[in-house]
Design a protein around this motif. Structure first.
Motif, mmCIF file in Angstrom:
data_model
loop_
_atom_site.group_PDB
_atom_site.id
_atom_site.type_symbol
_atom_site.label_atom_id
_atom_site.label_comp_id
_atom_site.label_asym_id
_atom_site.label_seq_id
_atom_site.Cartn_x
_atom_site.Cartn_y
_atom_site.Cartn_z
ATOM 1 N N LEU A 152 0.862 -1.194 0.000
ATOM 2 C CA LEU A 152 0.000 0.000 0.000
ATOM 3 C C LEU A 152 0.890 1.233 0.000
ATOM 4 O O LEU A 152 2.095 1.128 0.162
ATOM 5 C CB LEU A 152 -0.918 -0.008 1.223
ATOM 6 C CG LEU A 152 -1.921 -1.153 1.280
ATOM 7 C CD1 LEU A 152 -2.862 -0.985 2.461
ATOM 8 C CD2 LEU A 152 -2.718 -1.263 -0.014
ATOM 9 N N SER A 155 1.163 5.894 3.593
ATOM 10 C CA SER A 155 1.183 5.507 5.016
ATOM 11 C C SER A 155 -0.023 4.663 5.416
ATOM 12 O O SER A 155 -0.317 4.499 6.603
ATOM 13 C CB SER A 155 1.246 6.736 5.951
ATOM 14 O OG SER A 155 2.362 7.513 5.650
ATOM 15 N N PHE A 228 1.181 7.668 10.693
ATOM 16 C CA PHE A 228 2.178 8.546 10.102
ATOM 17 C C PHE A 228 1.560 9.453 9.048
ATOM 18 O O PHE A 228 1.834 9.319 7.861
ATOM 19 C CB PHE A 228 3.339 7.709 9.540
ATOM 20 C CG PHE A 228 4.051 6.931 10.601
ATOM 21 C CD1 PHE A 228 5.135 7.479 11.274
ATOM 22 C CD2 PHE A 228 3.625 5.661 10.962
ATOM 23 C CE1 PHE A 228 5.789 6.767 12.277
ATOM 24 C CE2 PHE A 228 4.271 4.935 11.959
ATOM 25 C CZ PHE A 228 5.367 5.495 12.619
ATOM 26 N N VAL A 279 13.766 4.995 4.224
ATOM 27 C CA VAL A 279 12.482 4.414 4.595
ATOM 28 C C VAL A 279 11.879 3.756 3.354
ATOM 29 O O VAL A 279 11.467 2.613 3.384
ATOM 30 C CB VAL A 279 11.518 5.481 5.169
ATOM 31 C CG1 VAL A 279 10.143 4.877 5.436
ATOM 32 C CG2 VAL A 279 12.086 6.060 6.451
HETATM 33 P P1 ADP Z 1 4.015 4.276 2.438
HETATM 34 O O1 ADP Z 1 4.647 3.745 1.201
HETATM 35 O O2 ADP Z 1 2.632 3.781 2.651
HETATM 36 O O3 ADP Z 1 4.139 5.777 2.589
HETATM 37 P P2 ADP Z 1 6.242 3.904 4.238
HETATM 38 O O4 ADP Z 1 6.945 2.641 4.426
HETATM 39 O O5 ADP Z 1 6.924 4.972 3.446
HETATM 40 O O6 ADP Z 1 4.815 3.601 3.646
HETATM 41 O O7 ADP Z 1 5.864 4.483 5.652
HETATM 42 C C1 ADP Z 1 5.083 5.657 5.819
HETATM 43 C C2 ADP Z 1 5.673 6.524 6.899
HETATM 44 O O8 ADP Z 1 5.742 5.783 8.119
HETATM 45 C C3 ADP Z 1 7.097 6.980 6.651
HETATM 46 O O9 ADP Z 1 7.139 8.153 5.868
HETATM 47 C C4 ADP Z 1 7.609 7.202 8.057
HETATM 48 O O10 ADP Z 1 7.136 8.434 8.576
HETATM 49 C C5 ADP Z 1 6.933 6.098 8.832
HETATM 50 N N1 ADP Z 1 7.784 4.885 8.894
HETATM 51 C C6 ADP Z 1 7.707 3.806 8.098
HETATM 52 N N2 ADP Z 1 8.626 2.878 8.436
HETATM 53 C C7 ADP Z 1 9.311 3.392 9.470
HETATM 54 C C8 ADP Z 1 10.392 2.927 10.303
HETATM 55 N N3 ADP Z 1 10.931 1.727 10.097
HETATM 56 N N4 ADP Z 1 10.840 3.733 11.288
HETATM 57 C C9 ADP Z 1 10.272 4.948 11.508
HETATM 58 N N5 ADP Z 1 9.252 5.430 10.791
HETATM 59 C C10 ADP Z 1 8.774 4.673 9.783
#
Ligand code: ADP
Length: 412
Positions: A152, A155, A228, A279
């Motif tokens: 997905l 966030s 997030f 990330v």
């Molecule tokens: P999406 O592709 O849905 O945006 P992400 O993996 O980028 O999913 O995660 C969304 C947000 O969640 C990131 O921008 C960050 O703020 C937070 N996040 C995700 N994984 C981590 C992690 N391992 N540690 C800290 N924050 C995280």
């Protein structure tokens, strides 16, 4: 004759209008293929509806379209089209990302594996399944952790857990969400180490495997969970040049690890005393309407640069045009039906504000994260310095008021 480019997108894409505008400015003819269920598929002039999930069928249709008049490029506007764009480009002999790279940029597990193999700083991770013994699994995880679905975005389904109970609750919540979106499970998901620190977003353009950083955004609001939700992005970054340099280097290594060789790159990184951590990255532009904050050279948009690169036109000046820009993705105030938004005129009148756009329709439910997938709206600002832009966004948002009505449960 005008060059022809095929865009792959979804009917609800926020990104498409900016590409259409860019095509018009550049005199490029744009064909638009939208992902939709086979029953709704069809063609009207330059608009084609087809089911991207039927990859072989969609590829065949698009090759027939390409046979009518040659295509200069195939561009995935959204994640949904990245694999199909790679396949159609390969069949037509157009420069493209390898399908495996396009796939890895969409699959968070594959991406984590490739980052780890290449030594790109990124969190420790574990692949889990919703039918695992979650209580037992919860005792083997290090906390705090972040649990997330594999495919997905925005966030959606991303949840921080600070202990075993939180982990089990988050995993169940992801299971319910994925059951609803994809049908009954089991579903795979990731548990990864929570990376403390602040967050930045990077926009870049990759050419023959080399990353050119186009813009770095600071995200001045902390993103520490449990969900997030993105809010403010401001560019240029106020970070010291050496930190910005380090961020660009990690993003470039990450793109290489995934195998992206050309086209746009959007990357999210967190930064702490150990340096930048990846990330996530994607082979597309920044989400929502956020690319509007960017202007290059003599007023070119990000989408113009992408179309220029794809069609072999000179990419004029890649340097960002002078001023600072920013956007606030308006946070969803809570669950409920959006009845009215007040104060829009006042919010628009704040000095430095370029526009306030409420994109959520009235009289429909707002769904907050982690289940929701739509924005309430966007506030755009421009100014001489990033701190002015941030202050204008906050002042403008303070003037907005949202009237919500509780959703009436449907009786069954
Ligand atoms: P999406 O592709 O849905 O945006 P992400 O993996 O980028 O999913 O995660 C969304 C947000 O969640 C990131 O921008 C960050 O703020 C937070 N996040 C995700 N994984 C981590 C992690 N391992 N540690 C800290 N924050 C995280």
């Amino acid at each position: 004759m005008a060059q022809r480019v095929l865009l792959l997108t979804t009917p609800s894409s926020y990104r498409l209008p900016a590409f259409l505008e860019a095509g018009e400015r550049l005199g490029i003819e744009l064909l638009v293929a939208e992902d939709m269920p086979a029953a709704l598929a069809g063609r009207a002039g330059l608009r084609i509806g087809l089911d991207f999930a039927d990859e072989a069928g969609a590829t065949r249709t698009l090759l027939t379209v390409a046979a009518e008049a040659p295509l200069a490029a195939v561009i995935a506007v959204d994640d949904s089209g990245s694999l199909l764009a790679a396949r159609v480009s390969a069949a037509l002999g157009l420069p493209h990302n390898r399908p495996e790279a396009a796939e890895a940029a969409r699959d968070k597990y594959r991406m984590r594996q490739l980052f780890a193999q290449a030594g790109v700083p990124s969190p420790a991770f574990r692949l889990c399944s919703t039918d695992d013994d979650l209580a037992a699994l919860a005792t083997r995880i290090a906390y705090p952790c972040v649990v997330k679905p594999l495919r997905l975005n925005g966030s959606r389904g991303v949840i921080r857990a600070d202990g075993p109970e939180g982990f089990v609750a988050a995993a169940r919540r992801i299971a319910r969400l994925l059951d609803r979106l994809e049908g009954p499970g089991p579903h795979q998901f990731l548990a990864e180490a929570f990376i403390p620190g602040f967050e930045v977003a990077l926009e870049g353009l990759i050419d023959r495997g080399r990353l050119q950083v186009l813009a770095l955004f600071d995200k001045p609001d902390p993103l520490d969970g449990p969900f997030f939700e993105e809010t403010i992005y401001v560019t240029p970054s106020r970070l010291p040049p050496e930190v910005q340099q380090a961020i660009g280097e990690v993003a470039a290594r990450a793109a290489t690890a995934v195998g992206l060789e050309r086209g746009p790159l959007h990357a999210e990184l967190r930064v702490n005393e150990a340096g930048p951590w990846m990330v996530e990255l994607a082979g597309r532009t920044i989400g929502g309407l956020c690319s509007r904050t960017l202007r290059f050279g003599t007023d070119a948009s990000l989408e113009e640069l992408i179309l220029r690169q794809a069609t072999g036109l000179p990419v004029e000046s890649l340097s960002a045009a002078g001023s600072a820009g920013g956007v606030m993705m308006i946070p969803i105030p809570g669950p409920g039906v959006l009845r009215a938004v007040h104060g829009v005129a006042e919010a628009r009148a704040v000095p430095g504000i370029e526009s306030v756009e409420i994109t959520a329709p009235l009289h429909y439910p707002l769904v907050p994260l982690p289940e929701g997938d739509a924005y309430l709206g966007f506030i755009f600002a421009r100014g001489e310095r990033p701190e002015q832009v941030e202050a204008a966004l906050r002042a403008s948002h303070d003037l907005l008021a949202f009237e919500l009505m509780p959703e009436i449960p449907v009786l069954s």
